[in-house]
Scaffold this motif. Sequence first.
Motif, PDB file in Angstrom:
ATOM      1  N   GLU A 123      -6.558   9.739   4.926  1.00  0.00           N
ATOM      2  CA  GLU A 123      -5.538   8.702   5.007  1.00  0.00           C
ATOM      3  C   GLU A 123      -5.950   7.656   6.045  1.00  0.00           C
ATOM      4  O   GLU A 123      -5.871   6.447   5.791  1.00  0.00           O
ATOM      5  CB  GLU A 123      -4.175   9.295   5.376  1.00  0.00           C
ATOM      6  N   ALA A 124      -6.403   8.110   7.184  1.00  0.00           N
ATOM      7  CA  ALA A 124      -6.840   7.170   8.226  1.00  0.00           C
ATOM      8  C   ALA A 124      -7.965   6.285   7.684  1.00  0.00           C
ATOM      9  O   ALA A 124      -8.021   5.080   7.946  1.00  0.00           O
ATOM     10  CB  ALA A 124      -7.313   7.943   9.456  1.00  0.00           C
TER      11      ALA A 124
ATOM     12  N   LEU B 189      -9.585  -0.400   3.904  1.00  0.00           N
ATOM     13  CA  LEU B 189      -8.914  -1.556   3.287  1.00  0.00           C
ATOM     14  C   LEU B 189      -8.846  -2.725   4.261  1.00  0.00           C
ATOM     15  O   LEU B 189      -8.991  -3.888   3.862  1.00  0.00           O
ATOM     16  CB  LEU B 189      -7.515  -1.170   2.798  1.00  0.00           C
ATOM     17  N   ALA B 190      -8.640  -2.421   5.532  1.00  0.00           N
ATOM     18  CA  ALA B 190      -8.623  -3.484   6.536  1.00  0.00           C
ATOM     19  C   ALA B 190     -10.009  -4.127   6.620  1.00  0.00           C
ATOM     20  O   ALA B 190     -10.156  -5.352   6.705  1.00  0.00           O
ATOM     21  CB  ALA B 190      -8.199  -2.931   7.895  1.00  0.00           C
TER      22      ALA B 190
ATOM     23  N   LEU C 109       0.877  -1.173   0.000  1.00  0.00           N
ATOM     24  CA  LEU C 109       0.000   0.000   0.000  1.00  0.00           C
ATOM     25  C   LEU C 109       0.915   1.223   0.000  1.00  0.00           C
ATOM     26  O   LEU C 109       1.891   1.268   0.742  1.00  0.00           O
ATOM     27  CB  LEU C 109      -0.873  -0.007   1.255  1.00  0.00           C
ATOM     28  N   ARG C 110       0.620   2.159  -0.875  1.00  0.00           N
ATOM     29  CA  ARG C 110       1.433   3.387  -0.937  1.00  0.00           C
ATOM     30  C   ARG C 110       0.502   4.587  -0.896  1.00  0.00           C
ATOM     31  O   ARG C 110      -0.521   4.602  -1.574  1.00  0.00           O
ATOM     32  CB  ARG C 110       2.231   3.383  -2.237  1.00  0.00           C
ATOM     33  N   ILE C 111       0.852   5.549  -0.100  1.00  0.00           N
ATOM     34  CA  ILE C 111       0.008   6.736   0.047  1.00  0.00           C
ATOM     35  C   ILE C 111       0.569   7.859  -0.828  1.00  0.00           C
ATOM     36  O   ILE C 111       1.678   8.347  -0.590  1.00  0.00           O
ATOM     37  CB  ILE C 111      -0.053   7.172   1.542  1.00  0.00           C
ATOM     38  N   GLU C 112      -0.190   8.247  -1.829  1.00  0.00           N
ATOM     39  CA  GLU C 112       0.272   9.262  -2.784  1.00  0.00           C
ATOM     40  C   GLU C 112      -0.254  10.633  -2.360  1.00  0.00           C
ATOM     41  O   GLU C 112      -1.280  11.103  -2.837  1.00  0.00           O
ATOM     42  CB  GLU C 112      -0.157   8.868  -4.198  1.00  0.00           C
TER      43      GLU C 112
END
Length: 283
Positions: free
Chosen positions: A56-57, A63-64, A41-44
């Motif tokens: 973001e949180a 996804l979890a 997982l990458r946060i852009e």
Amino acid sequence: MSAPFVTRFAPSPTGYLHRGHAFSALTAFEAARAAGGTFLLRIEDIDATRVRPAFEAAIFEDLAWLGLSWPTPVRRQSEHMADYEAALEQLRARGLVYRCFRTRREIAQAMASAPHGAMEQFRGAPLPPEEEAERLDRGEPFAWRLSLAAAEARLGGFDRLSFVEEGRGPSGEHGSIAARPELGGDVVLARKDVGVAYHLAVVVDDALQGVTHVIRGQDLFEATHVQRLLQALLDLPTPVYRHHRLLVGPDGKRYAKRDRAETLRALREAGVTPAELRAEMGL
Ligand code: GLU
């Protein structure tokens, strides 16, 4: 030992995830599982003007909830600006980028008066040195753009640039695809406000993270042509690409961040289960 398989899901925390994101993330996750590989997982989050910590949180939470897991810590682009700056410096040293002082409005005007109108993507050129120096002195903001002309000269044309498509492009493209980076024009690689831009950050990250398979929606198929060129110019490996179909809603339109009712959190609150979502998506 089988070949490594590393894929990623790379959302931008500029809104809540919706069904389309869920489909993309699940497709990548299942592909990694099937290959005995790794799902990252990458946060852009380079666009500080649009990113919100709450989004973001929510990405982690949603996804979890879908049943996905990923190695931590996740890569957050905003924490790696030095990597993008180094890549930009390489391109600068090779004369492949130029400063562009034009505003959005000026670009739109230039495009409208171009011979092929808006069909053509923007292509510019460096300013004469004296004018550039003056503008820099005045502190005028500028973006760094990739020079297609310089890139073409360096590589001796784009004929040998190709990538492998294991999925389908929007017109059914599959197999070995000749890259056509000219479709994107002289793309911005470093924005005036942020110091980097999407294509450059993605290409650098995919290489640094050892991504072997980029699995993402067909809406990014055209981006692949540009990204393939950047890989060649930066001497980076080219992953295999699998572009997947885009989910559409009952109205036939693809899901977008504006559809509030279709966010994963709204669906969850409405009692929809991950299993139902997967079944609906044919996963
Ligand atoms: N961050 C991009 C997006 O939100 C995806 C980038 C990619 O998969 O290459 O659409």
